[in-house]
Design a protein around this motif. Structure first.
Motif, PDB file in Angstrom:
ATOM      1  N   TYR A  54       0.803  -1.231   0.000  1.00 49.49           N
ATOM      2  CA  TYR A  54       0.000   0.000   0.000  1.00 49.49           C
ATOM      3  C   TYR A  54       0.833   1.276   0.000  1.00 49.49           C
ATOM      4  N   LEU A  55       2.050   1.230   0.497  1.00 42.60           N
ATOM      5  CA  LEU A  55       2.849   2.450   0.584  1.00 42.60           C
ATOM      6  C   LEU A  55       4.337   2.108   0.510  1.00 42.60           C
ATOM      7  N   PRO A  56       5.178   3.110   0.148  1.00 38.13           N
ATOM      8  CA  PRO A  56       6.635   2.876   0.043  1.00 38.13           C
ATOM      9  C   PRO A  56       7.259   2.773   1.436  1.00 38.13           C
ATOM     10  N   TYR A  57       6.990   1.680   2.097  1.00 39.48           N
ATOM     11  CA  TYR A  57       7.356   1.525   3.507  1.00 39.48           C
ATOM     12  C   TYR A  57       8.863   1.686   3.729  1.00 39.48           C
ATOM     13  N   ASP A  58       9.679   1.089   2.856  1.00 37.37           N
ATOM     14  CA  ASP A  58      11.128   1.116   3.058  1.00 37.37           C
ATOM     15  C   ASP A  58      11.717   2.508   2.864  1.00 37.37           C
ATOM     16  N   ALA A  59      10.999   3.393   2.161  1.00 43.51           N
ATOM     17  CA  ALA A  59      11.504   4.742   1.924  1.00 43.51           C
ATOM     18  C   ALA A  59      11.176   5.699   3.068  1.00 43.51           C
ATOM     19  N   LEU A  60      10.338   5.264   3.990  1.00 47.23           N
ATOM     20  CA  LEU A  60       9.944   6.113   5.112  1.00 47.23           C
ATOM     21  C   LEU A  60      11.041   6.170   6.164  1.00 47.23           C
ATOM     22  N   PRO A  61      11.136   7.286   6.912  1.00 46.10           N
ATOM     23  CA  PRO A  61      12.057   7.335   8.050  1.00 46.10           C
ATOM     24  C   PRO A  61      11.756   6.184   9.015  1.00 46.10           C
ATOM     25  N   ALA A  62      12.792   5.642   9.609  1.00 47.08           N
ATOM     26  CA  ALA A  62      12.648   4.448  10.442  1.00 47.08           C
ATOM     27  C   ALA A  62      11.609   4.631  11.546  1.00 47.08           C
ATOM     28  N   GLU A  63      11.652   5.769  12.230  1.00 48.84           N
ATOM     29  CA  GLU A  63      10.719   5.992  13.339  1.00 48.84           C
ATOM     30  C   GLU A  63       9.278   6.076  12.852  1.00 48.84           C
ATOM     31  N   LEU A  64       9.072   6.737  11.699  1.00 48.71           N
ATOM     32  CA  LEU A  64       7.726   6.847  11.143  1.00 48.71           C
ATOM     33  C   LEU A  64       7.208   5.472  10.708  1.00 48.71           C
ATOM     34  N   ALA A  65       8.076   4.697  10.038  1.00 48.38           N
ATOM     35  CA  ALA A  65       7.679   3.360   9.578  1.00 48.38           C
ATOM     36  C   ALA A  65       7.314   2.473  10.767  1.00 48.38           C
ATOM     37  N   THR A  66       8.111   2.546  11.830  1.00 48.44           N
ATOM     38  CA  THR A  66       7.833   1.741  13.024  1.00 48.44           C
ATOM     39  C   THR A  66       6.513   2.157  13.659  1.00 48.44           C
TER      40      THR A  66
ATOM     41  N   LEU B 135     -16.655  -4.749  10.214  1.00 47.26           N
ATOM     42  CA  LEU B 135     -15.228  -4.805  10.567  1.00 47.26           C
ATOM     43  C   LEU B 135     -14.558  -5.980   9.865  1.00 47.26           C
ATOM     44  N   GLY B 136     -15.237  -7.131   9.846  1.00 44.26           N
ATOM     45  CA  GLY B 136     -14.675  -8.305   9.185  1.00 44.26           C
ATOM     46  C   GLY B 136     -14.470  -8.094   7.702  1.00 44.26           C
ATOM     47  N   LEU B 137     -15.426  -7.470   7.048  1.00 44.28           N
ATOM     48  CA  LEU B 137     -15.308  -7.203   5.616  1.00 44.28           C
ATOM     49  C   LEU B 137     -14.126  -6.269   5.326  1.00 44.28           C
ATOM     50  N   LEU B 138     -13.946  -5.277   6.171  1.00 41.71           N
ATOM     51  CA  LEU B 138     -12.816  -4.355   5.997  1.00 41.71           C
ATOM     52  C   LEU B 138     -11.480  -5.064   6.181  1.00 41.71           C
ATOM     53  N   LEU B 139     -11.394  -5.932   7.191  1.00 42.16           N
ATOM     54  CA  LEU B 139     -10.151  -6.673   7.438  1.00 42.16           C
ATOM     55  C   LEU B 139      -9.816  -7.590   6.266  1.00 42.16           C
ATOM     56  N   HIS B 140     -10.831  -8.274   5.748  1.00 38.52           N
ATOM     57  CA  HIS B 140     -10.588  -9.167   4.622  1.00 38.52           C
ATOM     58  C   HIS B 140     -10.176  -8.387   3.373  1.00 38.52           C
ATOM     59  N   CYS B 141     -10.779  -7.240   3.151  1.00 39.64           N
ATOM     60  CA  CYS B 141     -10.393  -6.407   1.999  1.00 39.64           C
ATOM     61  C   CYS B 141      -8.941  -5.968   2.112  1.00 39.64           C
ATOM     62  N   PHE B 142      -8.523  -5.622   3.330  1.00 35.44           N
ATOM     63  CA  PHE B 142      -7.126  -5.212   3.545  1.00 35.44           C
ATOM     64  C   PHE B 142      -6.180  -6.363   3.248  1.00 35.44           C
ATOM     65  N   VAL B 143      -6.500  -7.549   3.744  1.00 37.60           N
ATOM     66  CA  VAL B 143      -5.646  -8.723   3.526  1.00 37.60           C
ATOM     67  C   VAL B 143      -5.577  -9.069   2.044  1.00 37.60           C
ATOM     68  N   LEU B 144      -6.732  -9.069   1.366  1.00 39.25           N
ATOM     69  CA  LEU B 144      -6.749  -9.391  -0.060  1.00 39.25           C
ATOM     70  C   LEU B 144      -5.974  -8.355  -0.874  1.00 39.25           C
ATOM     71  N   GLY B 145      -6.069  -7.100  -0.471  1.00 41.66           N
ATOM     72  CA  GLY B 145      -5.310  -6.062  -1.163  1.00 41.66           C
ATOM     73  C   GLY B 145      -3.812  -6.249  -1.001  1.00 41.66           C
ATOM     74  N   SER B 146      -3.403  -6.834   0.117  1.00 41.68           N
ATOM     75  CA  SER B 146      -1.982  -7.034   0.383  1.00 41.68           C
ATOM     76  C   SER B 146      -1.426  -8.276  -0.293  1.00 41.68           C
ATOM     77  N   VAL B 147      -2.114  -9.415  -0.136  1.00 39.29           N
ATOM     78  CA  VAL B 147      -1.576 -10.679  -0.673  1.00 39.29           C
ATOM     79  C   VAL B 147      -2.108 -11.005  -2.060  1.00 39.29           C
TER      80      VAL B 147
END
Length: 358
Positions: free
Chosen positions: A171-183, A216-228
């Protein structure tokens, strides 16, 4: 007229859940042939060394039967027999390899067994309504228990440091973020995921919270499907159907609200309902002290499971057998993070294969 309407509604719900369960189960089987066949480099892990080896063509016949028997569950006349035979054949064949106990197959097998207790005939309508309501409650508790323990298992450091960052990279350029912000972002999303899934499981067991829990369940599943899914990592295709099927079941099972009697949690329920509470609500707690299997405790994507992988030089990987080449992948910084490898890639291996993929 009201009783007839209730009976028709219960029958429709059960049939819809049955169709979704069978279709998702067969799709998951078709996507994981190496899990069910004996011809592979990755050794089987039977529950006992006394079990005889199932060599070809016996294993191929068993695999084919695993996919064919559930189809009979779609035919009313043979539904009870085929659903029970499907669940029992899964349990029996899984004795030859404990890797087959992954949560989605365990989940489907339990649903098929519970659905086999439904009575969809017209005789003794009132009694059938009570039985069918108990079947739907049991299916609901399978879902709720799965979410509850999946959420609880996520309260561990590896979920926040490995799994969440890996999922966020879709969803986002995680590795390009400052370490503290990413954490910080990983901590917020990880907390929302772990707490949200735990509350989802608890909410589905309370009729007044079920509609909110479904959203809530539908939102969680949408997030997981968007990721994997295809738009994200395009990874682990067998869980795509499980997520989609679970979304459909959330809507079908809880659309009218389901009252779960409190005494069920004291195992004062029909035998199949008491078995569901025992195996999906109580026994997973034993995993916290190492007395119950990880997969049977819903640890998938929690970071709370032991996972083996071999990382090495890319040139060495080219000498692997042809059957291993499909699971031989570049060892990127993204994958190193997922596996918890803190080394810089310049000083470490550049390719890997995972025993889970193998």
């Amino acid at each position: 007229m009201s009783a007839q309407s209730d009976s028709s509604g219960l029958t429709t719900q059960i049939r819809l859940v049955r169709v979704v369960t069978i279709v998702c189960y067969i799709v998951a089987l078709s996507l994981t042939p190496h899990l069910w066949l004996s011809e592979r480099f990755y050794a089987l892990s039977p529950v006992s060394s006394l079990l005889p080896n199932l060599t070809p063509p016996i294993d191929h016949i068993c695999y084919l039967l695993l996919m064919m028997i559930p189809l009979g569950g779609l035919i009313e006349r043979y539904s009870k027999f085929c659903l029970r035979a499907s669940a029992l054949s899964f349990l029996l064949y899984s004795l030859w390899d404990q890797q087959r106990w992954v949560p989605f197959f365990y989940h489907f097998a339990a649903l098929m067994m519970v659905l086999s207790f439904a009575n969809l005939g017209r005789e003794e309508e009132q009694r059938n309504n009570e039985r069918n309501s108990d079947v739907l409650r049991s299916c609901a508790l399978i879902l709720a228990g799965t979410y509850l323990w999946s959420g609880i298992q996520k309260f561990n450091i590896l979920f926040f440091t490995n799994v969440v960052p890996w999922m966020l990279r879709s969803y986002l350029p995680y590795d390009a973020l400052p370490a503290e912000l990413a954490t910080g972002i990983a901590f917020i999303f990880g907390t929302c995921g772990a707490v949200g899934e735990t509350l989802l499981g608890l909410g589905l067991a309370q009729v007044k919270w079920q509609r909110k829990a479904v959203v809530l369940g539908l939102l969680l599943h949408c997030f997981v499907l968007g990721s994997v899914g295809p738009s994200g990592h395009n990874f682990n295709t067998q869980v795509w159907g499980w997520n989609i099927g679970s979304m459909v079941m959330l809507v079908v099972l809880f659309r009218n609200g389901l009252v779960i009697p409190r005494e069920w949690f004291r195992l004062q329920a029909p035998r199949f309902g008491a078995a569901v509470v025992l195996f999906f609500w109580f026994l997973p707690s034993l995993n916290l002290i190492g007395l119950w299997d990880d997969y049977l405790s819903m640890t998938l994507y929690s970071g709370n499971t032991e996972s083996g992988f071999i990382a090495f030089d890319t040139e060495a990987g080219k000498t692997l057998p042809a059957s291993l080449q499909p699971v031989f992948r570049p060892y990127t910084q993204r994958m190193a993070s997922y596996f918890g490898d803190k080394r810089e890639l310049s000083s470490g291996p550049t390719s890997y294969f995972s025993f889970r993929d193998w």
